[in-house]
Write an enzyme that holds these catalytic residues in place. Structure first.
Site, short mmCIF file in Angstrom:
data_model
loop_
_atom_site.label_atom_id
_atom_site.label_comp_id
_atom_site.label_asym_id
_atom_site.label_seq_id
_atom_site.Cartn_x
_atom_site.Cartn_y
_atom_site.Cartn_z
N LYS A 30 -7.27 -1.15 -9.79
CA LYS A 30 -7.91 -1.86 -8.67
C LYS A 30 -9.16 -1.10 -8.24
O LYS A 30 -9.08 0.09 -7.94
CB LYS A 30 -6.93 -1.97 -7.50
CG LYS A 30 -7.50 -2.62 -6.24
CD LYS A 30 -6.41 -2.84 -5.21
CE LYS A 30 -6.91 -3.53 -3.96
NZ LYS A 30 -7.62 -2.64 -3.03
N TYR A 43 -2.02 5.26 -4.35
CA TYR A 43 -3.05 6.28 -4.14
C TYR A 43 -2.39 7.58 -4.57
O TYR A 43 -1.51 8.08 -3.87
CB TYR A 43 -3.39 6.43 -2.65
CG TYR A 43 -4.28 5.38 -2.04
CD1 TYR A 43 -5.44 4.94 -2.66
CD2 TYR A 43 -3.97 4.88 -0.77
CE1 TYR A 43 -6.26 4.00 -2.05
CE2 TYR A 43 -4.79 3.94 -0.16
CZ TYR A 43 -5.92 3.51 -0.80
OH TYR A 43 -6.73 2.60 -0.18
N THR A 52 -5.32 2.32 -7.41
CA THR A 52 -6.63 2.11 -6.77
C THR A 52 -7.57 3.24 -7.16
O THR A 52 -7.25 4.42 -6.97
CB THR A 52 -6.46 2.02 -5.23
OG1 THR A 52 -5.64 0.90 -4.95
CG2 THR A 52 -7.80 1.85 -4.53
N HIS A 77 -12.87 -2.82 -2.37
CA HIS A 77 -12.05 -2.40 -1.24
C HIS A 77 -12.50 -3.12 0.05
O HIS A 77 -12.44 -2.58 1.14
CB HIS A 77 -12.17 -0.88 -1.05
CG HIS A 77 -10.88 -0.18 -0.75
ND1 HIS A 77 -10.18 0.54 -1.67
CD2 HIS A 77 -10.16 -0.10 0.39
CE1 HIS A 77 -9.10 1.06 -1.11
NE2 HIS A 77 -9.06 0.67 0.14
N SER A 118 0.82 -1.22 0.00
CA SER A 118 0.00 0.00 0.00
C SER A 118 0.85 1.27 0.00
O SER A 118 1.93 1.31 0.61
CB SER A 118 -0.89 -0.01 1.25
OG SER A 118 -1.41 1.26 1.50
C1 LIG Z 1 -7.56 -2.29 7.03
C2 LIG Z 1 -7.56 -2.26 5.52
C3 LIG Z 1 -6.73 -1.37 4.87
C4 LIG Z 1 -6.70 -1.33 3.48
N1 LIG Z 1 -5.81 -0.50 2.85
C5 LIG Z 1 -5.78 -0.47 1.50
C6 LIG Z 1 -4.84 0.37 0.83
O1 LIG Z 1 -4.05 1.06 1.44
N2 LIG Z 1 -4.88 0.36 -0.53
C7 LIG Z 1 -5.76 -0.40 -1.26
O2 LIG Z 1 -5.77 -0.36 -2.49
N3 LIG Z 1 -6.63 -1.22 -0.63
C8 LIG Z 1 -6.64 -1.28 0.71
N4 LIG Z 1 -7.51 -2.13 1.34
C9 LIG Z 1 -8.37 -3.02 0.53
C10 LIG Z 1 -7.67 -4.35 0.25
O3 LIG Z 1 -6.58 -4.18 -0.61
C11 LIG Z 1 -8.62 -5.36 -0.38
O4 LIG Z 1 -9.20 -4.79 -1.53
C12 LIG Z 1 -9.73 -5.81 0.57
O5 LIG Z 1 -9.27 -5.91 1.89
C13 LIG Z 1 -10.25 -7.17 0.14
O6 LIG Z 1 -11.35 -7.53 0.90
P1 LIG Z 1 -11.30 -8.51 2.17
O7 LIG Z 1 -10.74 -7.70 3.29
O8 LIG Z 1 -12.72 -8.89 2.34
O9 LIG Z 1 -10.40 -9.68 1.79
C14 LIG Z 1 -7.53 -2.19 2.73
C15 LIG Z 1 -8.35 -3.10 3.40
C16 LIG Z 1 -8.37 -3.14 4.78
C17 LIG Z 1 -9.25 -4.15 5.46
#
Ligand SMILES: Cc1cc2nc3c(=O)[nH]c(=O)nc-3n(C[C@H](O)[C@H](O)[C@H](O)COP(=O)(O)O)c2cc1C
Length: 406
Positions: free
Chosen positions: A281, A181, A207, A305, A158
């Site tokens: 994404k 981002y 993203t 997300h 990330s």
């Molecule tokens: C706590 C948390 C932080 C996240 N941070 C980012 C991020 O910084 N960048 C991003 O593209 N997606 C981020 N995501 C989304 C994840 O990359 C992913 O799309 C998502 O967690 C998938 O769903 P799941 O948690 O049900 O497996 C984050 C998800 C969570 C739970």
């Protein structure tokens, strides 16, 4: 304390009490909001596992992480947006899809390897970008990288990570994909992109579902339960405070903030500025997927997300067919959001995904047991997936198709 208003509040209060009672930080008198290193074996009560080897499934890590993390940090992990409907739907939609099992087929020799952008991976499970991993374990993204290395999983890092792309690449001992981002200042965005390029990242994951504010009510509720001195880590919540523990954004020339209102022009500009492959994404419609192919994008992640960006109410697995149809095999399609079982992985691949990503499950492992927790979560999901391959009579991922679904 007043009466809890609802079941979430009640449950959270119980957890908070339990957490405070067992917190070594309290006995040390440290008013910090950082998590403790990991669970230890004596904490095994209420069905909460005390070591990764006790786990039956990924949900065991969820309970373990919830029992040990500060409420605000667990709230950040658990939250969706508004009523968390999209978050819940991501998991429920998988349960509605049924598998067609086959009998009398030898499943003793199966191959789970998958090819993505010219590289072969032993597993279709990708470690998705999750920000601020030191909020879940002191070793954060380094522990995740070492766990991903153990069985050679693709890792995406990330932009708002608490460890730099250079350090994570070193720990992973292989190139990682970098999630971007963008900021609203192009020079700063370009400097992040060039840094990822210089670190050897072969792919940039832009993203596209978080360019506007999100309304995270579960997070707000759990933050209200956290009586720690959060300011000692987070300051007063200004953008500068937000960036200070994040090595990819804390030295930018201007204050970091997400780029509001990204457009396809930005995608083009990015493509012209880097030799990394570009993945989008957050694509959830066939129209956008077709546009991405027209723009020469190299791959897509069908993602909402994890239900924490927009409250569409629509699970990613329900969005997948229109994206797969629009892409028509021209570029890889990765699916994330809601994967909790090997059967979910199988269903996504059967519906046309090239690979899948996970977010919360591995962070549950990280929060509860650090690197070993992440490794075990990945191992459990892969083992469950292999079992479904055997039960459906397929020997390789290329054999998985819609004929295995009802
Ligand atoms: C706590 C948390 C932080 C996240 N941070 C980012 C991020 O910084 N960048 C991003 O593209 N997606 C981020 N995501 C989304 C994840 O990359 C992913 O799309 C998502 O967690 C998938 O769903 P799941 O948690 O049900 O497996 C984050 C998800 C969570 C739970």
């Amino acid at each position: 304390m007043s009466e809890p208003k609802n079941i979430v509040e009640l449950q959270n209060r119980r957890l908070l009490m339990k957490f405070l009672a067992g917190s070594p930080l309290l006995s040390l008198g440290l008013p910090m909001c950082t998590p403790v290193a990991s669970k230890n074996e004596e904490q095994n009560d209420d069905g909460i596992i005390g070591s990764p080897s006790e786990a039956n499934n990924v949900f065991d890590f969820q309970l373990a992480a919830q029992s040990i993390l500060p409420p605000a940090h667990y709230g950040y992990l658990a939250t969706g947006v508004l009523d968390d409907r999209t978050l819940l739907e991501n998991e429920k939609a998988f349960a509605r899809i049924k598998l067609k099992m086959r009998r009398l087929i030898d499943g003793s020799d199966i191959d789970t390897s998958v090819e993505l952008l010219g590289e072969t991976w032993p597993s279709p499970i990708i470690v998705c970008p999750v920000g601020s991993q030191k909020a879940f374990h002191p070793l954060g993204e380094i522990a995740t990288a070492k766990a991903a290395k153990a069985e050679n999983h693709l890792q995406m890092l990330s932009t708002v990570a608490t460890t730099s792309v250079e350090d994570v690449t070193k720990a992973r001992e292989a190139p990682i994909w970098y999630q971007l981002y963008p900021t609203k200042y192009w020079d700063d965005t370009l400097s992040i992109v060039k840094r990822a390029e210089a670190a050897g990242c072969p792919a940039l994951v832009l993203t596209v579902d978080m360019d506007y504010a999100d309304k995270r009510e579960t997070l707000n509720k759990m933050m209200a339960l956290d009586e720690r001195m959060c300011k000692s880590c987070h300051g007063n919540g200004t953008p500068a405070d937000h960036a200070r523990n994040k090595p990819m954004i804390n030295s930018l020339s201007k204050q970091y903030g997400h780029h509001p209102g990204l457009t396809w022009d930005f995608v083009k500009k990015l493509q012209e500025s880097t030799n990394m492959k570009l993945i989008l994404k957050g694509i959830v419609s066939g129209l956008d997927a077709a546009q991405a192919v027209d723009y020469g994008v190299d791959g897509l992640v069908v993602s909402n997300h994890g239900g924490r960006a927009t409250e569409s109410g629509r699970a990613t697995i329900d969005c997948l067919p229109e994206v797969v149809k629009a892409v028509d095999g021209q570029i890889p399609v990765i699916l994330d959001s809601g994967i909790r079982r090997g059967g979910d992985i199988f269903k996504a691949l059967a519906m046309g995904a090239t690979a899948v990503g996970i977010g919360r499950p591995y962070i549950w492992g990280l929060g509860a047991f650090g690197q070993e927790g992440v490794e075990t979560v990945l191992r459990i999901l892969k083992a469950e997936f292999e079992l479904v391959m055997q039960q459906t009579g397929v020997k390789s991922i290329s054999e998985i198709g819609p004929e295995h679904l009802v």
